[in-house]
Structure formats: structure tokens, C-alpha cells
Design an enzyme around this catalytic site. Structure first.
Site, PDB file in Angstrom:
ATOM      1  N   ASN A   7      66.679  -4.068  52.087  1.00  0.00           N
ATOM      2  CA  ASN A   7      66.300  -2.051  52.747  1.00  0.00           C
ATOM      3  C   ASN A   7      65.615  -1.679  53.835  1.00  0.00           C
ATOM      4  O   ASN A   7      65.117  -2.472  54.229  1.00  0.00           O
ATOM      5  CB  ASN A   7      64.939  -1.934  51.879  1.00  0.00           C
ATOM      6  CG  ASN A   7      63.911  -0.747  51.804  1.00  0.00           C
ATOM      7  OD1 ASN A   7      64.674   0.112  52.348  1.00  0.00           O
ATOM      8  ND2 ASN A   7      63.111  -1.279  50.926  1.00  0.00           N
ATOM      9  N   ARG A  91      69.608  -1.298  48.987  1.00  0.00           N
ATOM     10  CA  ARG A  91      69.020   0.123  48.675  1.00  0.00           C
ATOM     11  C   ARG A  91      69.545   1.424  49.583  1.00  0.00           C
ATOM     12  O   ARG A  91      69.329   0.995  50.834  1.00  0.00           O
ATOM     13  CB  ARG A  91      67.455  -0.197  48.795  1.00  0.00           C
ATOM     14  CG  ARG A  91      66.662   1.607  48.651  1.00  0.00           C
ATOM     15  CD  ARG A  91      65.347   1.388  48.732  1.00  0.00           C
ATOM     16  NE  ARG A  91      64.635   2.175  48.246  1.00  0.00           N
ATOM     17  CZ  ARG A  91      63.453   3.226  49.202  1.00  0.00           C
ATOM     18  NH1 ARG A  91      63.265   2.657  50.223  1.00  0.00           N
ATOM     19  NH2 ARG A  91      63.374   4.484  48.517  1.00  0.00           N
ATOM     20  N   HIS A 180      62.222   7.018  43.539  1.00  0.00           N
ATOM     21  CA  HIS A 180      62.095   5.985  42.796  1.00  0.00           C
ATOM     22  C   HIS A 180      62.326   5.406  41.414  1.00  0.00           C
ATOM     23  O   HIS A 180      62.095   4.798  40.389  1.00  0.00           O
ATOM     24  CB  HIS A 180      60.474   6.644  42.843  1.00  0.00           C
ATOM     25  CG  HIS A 180      59.667   6.664  44.005  1.00  0.00           C
ATOM     26  ND1 HIS A 180      58.118   7.109  43.961  1.00  0.00           N
ATOM     27  CD2 HIS A 180      59.518   5.526  44.549  1.00  0.00           C
ATOM     28  CE1 HIS A 180      58.096   7.145  44.656  1.00  0.00           C
ATOM     29  NE2 HIS A 180      58.670   6.266  45.640  1.00  0.00           N
ATOM     30  N   ARG A 241      51.640  12.781  51.882  1.00  0.00           N
ATOM     31  CA  ARG A 241      51.582  14.600  50.775  1.00  0.00           C
ATOM     32  C   ARG A 241      51.525  15.153  50.122  1.00  0.00           C
ATOM     33  O   ARG A 241      50.676  14.829  49.374  1.00  0.00           O
ATOM     34  CB  ARG A 241      53.707  13.999  50.219  1.00  0.00           C
ATOM     35  CG  ARG A 241      54.682  13.606  51.466  1.00  0.00           C
ATOM     36  CD  ARG A 241      55.807  12.618  50.451  1.00  0.00           C
ATOM     37  NE  ARG A 241      55.350  11.091  50.707  1.00  0.00           N
ATOM     38  CZ  ARG A 241      56.490  10.286  50.060  1.00  0.00           C
ATOM     39  NH1 ARG A 241      57.530  10.382  49.153  1.00  0.00           N
ATOM     40  NH2 ARG A 241      56.251   9.302  50.331  1.00  0.00           N
ATOM     41  N   GLU A 384      61.633  -3.671  42.196  1.00  0.00           N
ATOM     42  CA  GLU A 384      63.000  -3.208  42.549  1.00  0.00           C
ATOM     43  C   GLU A 384      63.776  -4.469  42.944  1.00  0.00           C
ATOM     44  O   GLU A 384      64.984  -3.579  42.817  1.00  0.00           O
ATOM     45  CB  GLU A 384      62.701  -1.702  44.106  1.00  0.00           C
ATOM     46  CG  GLU A 384      61.810  -0.547  43.585  1.00  0.00           C
ATOM     47  CD  GLU A 384      61.046  -0.367  43.932  1.00  0.00           C
ATOM     48  OE1 GLU A 384      61.503   1.318  44.134  1.00  0.00           O
ATOM     49  OE2 GLU A 384      59.627  -0.316  45.169  1.00  0.00           O
TER      50      GLU A 384
END
Ligand code: AMP
Length: 397
Positions: A7, A91, A180, A241, A384
Site C-alpha cells: 500500500n 492497493r 473503502h 474532513r 483489507e
């Protein structure tokens, strides 16, 4: 089969070597400060040794080289040679409309990923650099790209279209993509296993609540709607955010405070969310502590976050015409029982009853609804890396 999962970010790179069949993790770690000085962490599973070292990493190539050297190191390594790495799973954040599934990486695929760069300018170029660094050091090893956006490519057009002039979709690809996806797909599959039902027969709402948060409506194993949008700024309020706000606020604040669009977006991405609202921070553990000590803004941030999650649960139940289970996952979803309780408050009307005693748990696959609850509530730790390794192994075979 050993799969190396990578990743890659612009200045960091997370890695894990694992066997998707046995689900055994052999080693994992992190390369940080790539392009600055270089900090390397390596943890072989089952051994106490953790290597932390300053390793010069002017580029991602040196970072990957440090990972490979550590994996085959005679003292603390976990494999005899690089030949024992059967494939590499990368990823990749954005696959645009081109990729609805994971793919074996070819030159054509690389060009197509590069074409998606404008959609994720902070992430995709770094993912590509990670792939190229691996290709340079491991020629001949199959590489697979696993996209954050792919799982959501099954959304119907009424879910992914914005009510903007159609040409912005046709010419500029402005639409909801969602992120996601690897996590939502993994927990949806685990939910089906926990409920002992075929995924095709289930309506699931997956709540990935972490530093970044998103919710997905998964009907029959397919994503039919999700809260993040064209970018990961949309949907729920997050650590820093803002999530969904009235676009008119931008013009008002930019005029009033003489901000340009970059400054405005910096506020929306980095200074908002529960941190902006609470003035405490983005970490839910800090918010919980502050709220317990009577900090009203921290309490407000937790309530606001939970309220928005609950609204999505109601909306997605309506979108799917029912729901069999609500899933909580990621840092906050797996650990913060108070947030789970706030989210589930008042959902009895739809047949959802949280079991408060069962909910007092963290980081473990558990049914946390009462035995009578028509809608099950599940805590499922996300994985993941495992999902990426499973996809990679399937394609590399
Ligand atoms: P993630 O992005 O999935 O790694 O989630 C990170 C977030 O999970 C952190 O910012 C914390 O707010 C939250 N988190 C992690 N551990 C806990 C915990 N034990 N209790 C509450 N929140 C937690």
C-alpha cells in the site's frame, strides 16, 4: 501461496507478507519518510524481534529493497528467497469506471491506471510509483492491482449520478465513485459467513468508521450505494474532513475570508470533521475522554458523527427496501462501543435492538444485537490486506 501486499503512499509504504489460504501473516511493517531520509519498520510475526532502522530511501525503490532484504534476512527473515513470494498485490485508490474488479497488471493496465490519476491526484501517482518499484526489483513476479473504487462500480446510475449538467459526467467523468471498497467487500463476505446465509440473499449496511469513514449499502453482495463520492471528502463527517455540506458555504466563506479554493479545500479536508467541531482532535479516544470530562463540543462532535451514521442507516434501508444486518468496522467501528450505541439509539422501529452487554467488546467478530433483534448488528474487524491477498492469489494462479 505467499502474497506481498503493498500500500504505497507518496512518502510512505505499508507492506504485509501473508498466505491467503491459511490467513497466516508472515511479516508486516512500514517504510516512512521516503524521499526525505527514510524510516523502516519490520515485524516478523511470531518472533519478538521488531526491526526499526534509519534506511536511506531517496525513492520507493530503496524502500521496496529494504522490505525484500528484511524478508529474506537469514536472522529475522521469514522466507528463504524472493522466489517464495508468489505474487504482489497493490492497493490502488482509483480505478475510475475502467476497473470494476481487481486485475493482473500489464502495460495496458498501467496506462489505464495512469489515466485515472486526475481523479485521485494525491494517491494514484504514489500507487503507480510503488508498482514500478516492485516491477524493477521483482521482474517476472505477477502483480495485481486492487482498487478502492472497484466494489462500488455496481451502483445503479441513480445512485452514482450527481444532478449536475450531464456533460460533466460524459466529458469529465464527474460522478460518485465511492472508496473503502476492499473493506466493505471483506466485511460483507464475513457477515454472510457469520449469519450462515448466501450473500446473494442478504441486504447489508456496512459502516466503515475510522479516520476516514464511509457507509455502503450492499444488496445481494453488490454495492448499490455509498456515502463517499467523487472524492473521499463526501458523506459522513470524519476525523478532519467535513463530509457533506452545502456547496453555497464555499462561496460565502471564500469571499468573507479572502480564501482561494486551495485554502478552502484545506479547511474542508484537514481542519473540519470531528476535530474542527470539537477543537479537541480527530482521535475518537480523545473525544471520548474530553466528553467524559464535560467538554460540550467533544460531546457534540460524537453526537453529530453518530447522528449522520444513523441517518445513512435509515436511508440505505429505504434504498434497499429493508436490511438484514448493520456492520461496524474500522478503528472507531471496531473499538468505540459508545459510538455504536449512539448510532443504534432509536432504531427499534426498524427492528434493530443493540445488546448493550454484547456491545461492550472491541476488535472481535461478534453479534452485538439482542437475540430477538430482526436486524442483526455485527462487529467485524476489517482486513483489507487479506482481501487484497485473496484477489491477488486468485488472479496470479
Ligand atoms: P482507522 O482509520 O480505521 O485506522 O481508525 C483510526 C481511528 O480509530 C482513530 O483516529 C481513533 O479515533 C479510532 N480508534 C482507534 N482505537 C480506538 C479505541 N480503542 N477507542 C475509540 N476509538 C479508537
Amino acid at each position: 501461496m505467499n502474497i506481498l501486499v503493498i500500500n504505497a503512499g507518496s512518502s510512505s509504504l505499508k507492506y504485509q507478507l501473508l498466505n491467503p489460504e491459511t490467513q497466516q501473516v508472515l511479516a508486516k511493517g512500514l517504510c516512512e519518510r521516503i524521499g526525505i531520509d527514510g524510516r523502516f519498520t519490520y515485524k516478523p510475526e511470531g518472533k519478538t524481534a521488531v526491526k526499526e532502522a534509519e534506511v536511506a530511501m531517496p525513492t520507493h525503490n530503496e524502500a521496496i529493497k529494504a522490505v525484500l532484504d528484511a524478508l529474506v534476512d537469514p536472522a529475522n527473515g521469514v522466507i528463504g528467497s524472493m522466489k517464495e513470494i508468489d505474487a504482489v498485490g497493490h492497493r490502488v485508490v482509483h480505478g475510475g469506471e475502467k476497473f470494476a474488479k481487481s486485475v493482473l497488471i500489464t502495460d495496458e493496465v498501467m496506462s489505464a491506471i495512469e489515466e485515472c490519476n486526475p481523479l485521485a491526484p494525491l494517491h494514484n501517482p504514489a500507487n503507480i510509483i510503488g508498482i514500478k518499484a516492485c516491477q524493477a526489483l521483482m521482474p517476472g513476479t505477477p502483480m495485481v492491482a486492487v482498487f478502492d473504487t472497484a466494489f462500488h462500480q455496481t451502483m445503479p446510475s441513480e445512485a452514482y449520478m450527481y444532478a449536475l449538467p450531464y456533460e460533466y459526467y460524459e466529458k469529465d467523468k464527474v460522478r460518485r465513485y465511492g472508496f473503502h471498497g476492499t473493506s466493505h467487500k471483506y466485511v460483507a463476505q464475513r457477515a454472510a459467513a457469520m449469519l450462515d446465509k448466501p450473500i446473494e440473499e442478504l441486504k447489508l449496511i456496512s459502516c466503515h468508521l475510522g479516520n476516514g469513514s464511509s457507509i455502503a449499502a450492499v444488496d445481494g453482495g453488490k454495492s448499490v450505494d455509498t456515502s463517499m463520492g467523487f472524492t473521499p471528502l463526501a458523506g459522513l463527517p470524519m476525523g478532519t474532513r467535513c463530509g457533506d455540506i452545502d456547496a453555497g458555504i464555499l462561496q460565502y466563506l471564500m469571499n468573507k475570508y479572502d480564501m482561494d479554493i486551495d485554502q478552502m479545500l484545506n479547511v474542508l479536508n484537514k481542519k473540519s470533521g470531528v476535530e474542527g467541531l470539537s477543537l479537541v482532535g480527530s482521535d475518537f479516544r480523545d473525544l471520548e475522554k474530553a466528553a467524559e470530562n464535560g467538554d460540550q463540543k467533544a460531546e457534540l462532535a460524537r453526537k453529530k458523527f453518530s447522528y449522520e451514521v444513523r441517518k445513512y442507516v435509515g436511508a440505505y434501508a429505504a434504498a434497499m427496501g429493508g436490511v438484514d444486518a448493520v456492520i461496524f468496522t474500522a478503528g472507531v467501528g471496531e473499538n468505540d462501543h459508545g459510538i455504536r450505541e449512539l448510532v443504534c439509539e432509536g432504531l427499534g422501529y426498524m427492528g434493530l435492538e443493540l445488546d448493550k452487554a454484547a456491545n461492550n467488546v472491541r476488535g472481535k467478530e461478534t453479534v452485538i444485537s439482542t437475540p430477538d433483534s430482526k436486524v442483526k448488528v455485527l462487529l467485524i474487524p476489517t482486513n483489507e490486506e487479506l482481501m487484497i491477498a485473496i484477489d491477488t492469489a486468485a488472479l496470479a494462479k
